[in-house]
Design an enzyme around this catalytic site. Structure first.
Site, PDB file in Angstrom:
ATOM      1  N   ASP A  40       0.913  -1.163   0.048  1.00 26.75           N
ATOM      2  CA  ASP A  40      -0.006   0.103   0.113  1.00 26.75           C
ATOM      3  C   ASP A  40       0.832   1.183  -0.201  1.00 26.75           C
ATOM      4  O   ASP A  40       2.115   1.345   0.328  1.00 26.75           O
ATOM      5  CB  ASP A  40      -0.804   0.135   1.214  1.00 26.75           C
ATOM      6  CG  ASP A  40      -2.245   0.979   1.097  1.00 26.75           C
ATOM      7  OD1 ASP A  40      -3.281   0.205   0.894  1.00 26.75           O
ATOM      8  OD2 ASP A  40      -2.126   1.990   0.734  1.00 26.75           O
ATOM      9  N   ASP A  61       3.658   3.059  -4.209  1.00 26.73           N
ATOM     10  CA  ASP A  61       2.973   3.751  -4.977  1.00 26.73           C
ATOM     11  C   ASP A  61       2.816   3.486  -6.360  1.00 26.73           C
ATOM     12  O   ASP A  61       3.736   3.387  -6.964  1.00 26.73           O
ATOM     13  CB  ASP A  61       3.263   5.346  -4.830  1.00 26.73           C
ATOM     14  CG  ASP A  61       2.582   6.341  -5.314  1.00 26.73           C
ATOM     15  OD1 ASP A  61       1.630   5.857  -6.238  1.00 26.73           O
ATOM     16  OD2 ASP A  61       2.782   7.317  -5.110  1.00 26.73           O
ATOM     17  N   VAL A  62       1.668   2.969  -6.757  1.00 25.56           N
ATOM     18  CA  VAL A  62       1.438   2.175  -7.990  1.00 25.56           C
ATOM     19  C   VAL A  62       1.587   3.088  -9.260  1.00 25.56           C
ATOM     20  O   VAL A  62       1.782   2.805 -10.354  1.00 25.56           O
ATOM     21  CB  VAL A  62       0.167   1.413  -8.103  1.00 25.56           C
ATOM     22  CG1 VAL A  62       0.059   0.355  -7.357  1.00 25.56           C
ATOM     23  CG2 VAL A  62      -1.107   2.463  -8.123  1.00 25.56           C
ATOM     24  N   ASN A  88      -5.222  -4.464  -6.824  1.00 26.34           N
ATOM     25  CA  ASN A  88      -6.531  -3.830  -6.197  1.00 26.34           C
ATOM     26  C   ASN A  88      -6.429  -2.459  -5.811  1.00 26.34           C
ATOM     27  O   ASN A  88      -7.596  -1.753  -5.794  1.00 26.34           O
ATOM     28  CB  ASN A  88      -6.680  -4.714  -4.569  1.00 26.34           C
ATOM     29  CG  ASN A  88      -7.761  -3.989  -3.857  1.00 26.34           C
ATOM     30  OD1 ASN A  88      -8.894  -4.197  -4.286  1.00 26.34           O
ATOM     31  ND2 ASN A  88      -7.615  -3.184  -2.737  1.00 26.34           N
ATOM     32  N   TYR A 153     -13.490   7.497 -13.092  1.00 23.68           N
ATOM     33  CA  TYR A 153     -13.436   6.264 -12.348  1.00 23.68           C
ATOM     34  C   TYR A 153     -14.011   5.230 -13.648  1.00 23.68           C
ATOM     35  O   TYR A 153     -13.583   4.017 -13.630  1.00 23.68           O
ATOM     36  CB  TYR A 153     -14.164   6.299 -11.317  1.00 23.68           C
ATOM     37  CG  TYR A 153     -14.286   5.206 -10.606  1.00 23.68           C
ATOM     38  CD1 TYR A 153     -13.015   4.746  -9.885  1.00 23.68           C
ATOM     39  CD2 TYR A 153     -15.156   4.177 -10.113  1.00 23.68           C
ATOM     40  CE1 TYR A 153     -12.661   3.690  -9.150  1.00 23.68           C
ATOM     41  CE2 TYR A 153     -15.217   3.225  -9.444  1.00 23.68           C
ATOM     42  CZ  TYR A 153     -13.925   2.665  -8.774  1.00 23.68           C
ATOM     43  OH  TYR A 153     -13.832   1.702  -8.118  1.00 23.68           O
ATOM     44  N   LYS A 157     -11.798   2.024 -14.967  1.00 22.82           N
ATOM     45  CA  LYS A 157     -12.152   0.845 -14.892  1.00 22.82           C
ATOM     46  C   LYS A 157     -12.693   0.014 -16.040  1.00 22.82           C
ATOM     47  O   LYS A 157     -12.203  -0.977 -16.272  1.00 22.82           O
ATOM     48  CB  LYS A 157     -13.331   0.650 -14.010  1.00 22.82           C
ATOM     49  CG  LYS A 157     -13.065   1.110 -12.395  1.00 22.82           C
ATOM     50  CD  LYS A 157     -12.026   0.060 -11.825  1.00 22.82           C
ATOM     51  CE  LYS A 157     -11.868   0.299 -10.525  1.00 22.82           C
ATOM     52  NZ  LYS A 157     -10.821  -0.567  -9.793  1.00 22.82           N
TER      53      LYS A 157
END
Length: 245
Positions: A40, A61-62, A88, A153, A157
């Protein structure tokens, strides 16, 4: 009841701190016999989650490629392999297209879509090298269904869904699977903080069961996709939803 679905598998879960889907899938993976690494960006919450589960935690941090690669490299250095990557990490928000700024748009897409791409790419390179593996991405029903104030968003997605299908074809020859879940309404502390009670009541009323999903109910489907029970399933997006069309 457990069935050792992930026994002897090394599983990495991103955005696993807190009380949402990530921590739930990490806990369920442990119960199914996996060696789990949680990650995370929030180091304090990550440390608390890793301590609670008794697993290794790696801050990541992605949106930062170097940190994503370090997450994979550190996992392989510690455990010798990476069998399952559960992506996730995601970021939402509510804004009309009329008022949405470029910064808001880019931030949601960078975490939710680009972050999933970075983690998928890093994981798949390792999995191809070792000759096996599975990736499970977290999408959303808003990738299919319109919802006011969710253009950024929803676009992100929908991109995760397309990424899942195409990445699956890229690595099918290596026997590696890439699938996704698409939850609808999943109640957890963060959602309750950032969503009005009125909107939550409205969204709940659309669910066929008259309630939101529990995080573990989504986690169970993710574990199925990660396990050998889904050995002939790739490029699929499974709705974890009782929502009316």
């Amino acid at each position: 009841m457990t069935h050792d679905l992930l026994r002897d598998k090394v599983v990495v879960v991103t955005a696993a701190a807190g009380t949402g889907i990530g921590s739930s899938v990490a806990r369920r993976a442990l119960e199914e016999g996996a060696t789990v690494v949680v990650s995370d960006w929030h180091e304090r919450r990550l440390a608390a989650t890793a301590s609670d589960l008794g697993v290794k935690g790696i801050p990541c941090d992605v949106t930062v490629e170097e940190q994503v690669q370090e997450l994979v490299d550190s996992t392989v250095a510690e455990y010798g392999r990476l069998d399952v990557m559960i992506n996730n990490a995601g970021l939402g928000g509510t804004a009309s297209v009329l008022e949405m700024t470029d910064e808001e748009w880019h931030r949601v897409l960078d975490v939710t879509l680009n972050g999933t791409f970075r983690c998928t790419r890093a994981a798949l390179r390792q999995m191809v090298a070792q000759g096996s593996g599975a990736v499970v991405n977290n999408a959303s029903v808003v990738g299919w269904r319109a919802q006011e104030g969710q253009a950024h968003y929803a676009a992100a997605k929908a991109g995760v869904m397309a990424l899942t299908r195409c990445a699956a074809m890229d690595v099918a020859e290596h026997g590696i699977r890439v699938n996704a879940v698409a939850p609808s309404l999943v109640m957890h502390q963060h959602l309750a903080k950032v969503t009005s009670e009125e909107l939550l009541r409205e969204l709940t009323a659309r669910e066929a069961f008259g309630r939101s999903a529990e995080p573990f109910e989504v986690a169970n489907v993710m574990l199925f996709l990660a396990s050998d029970l889904a050995s002939y399933l790739t490029g699929e997006v499974i709705a974890v939803s009782s929502r009316h069309p």
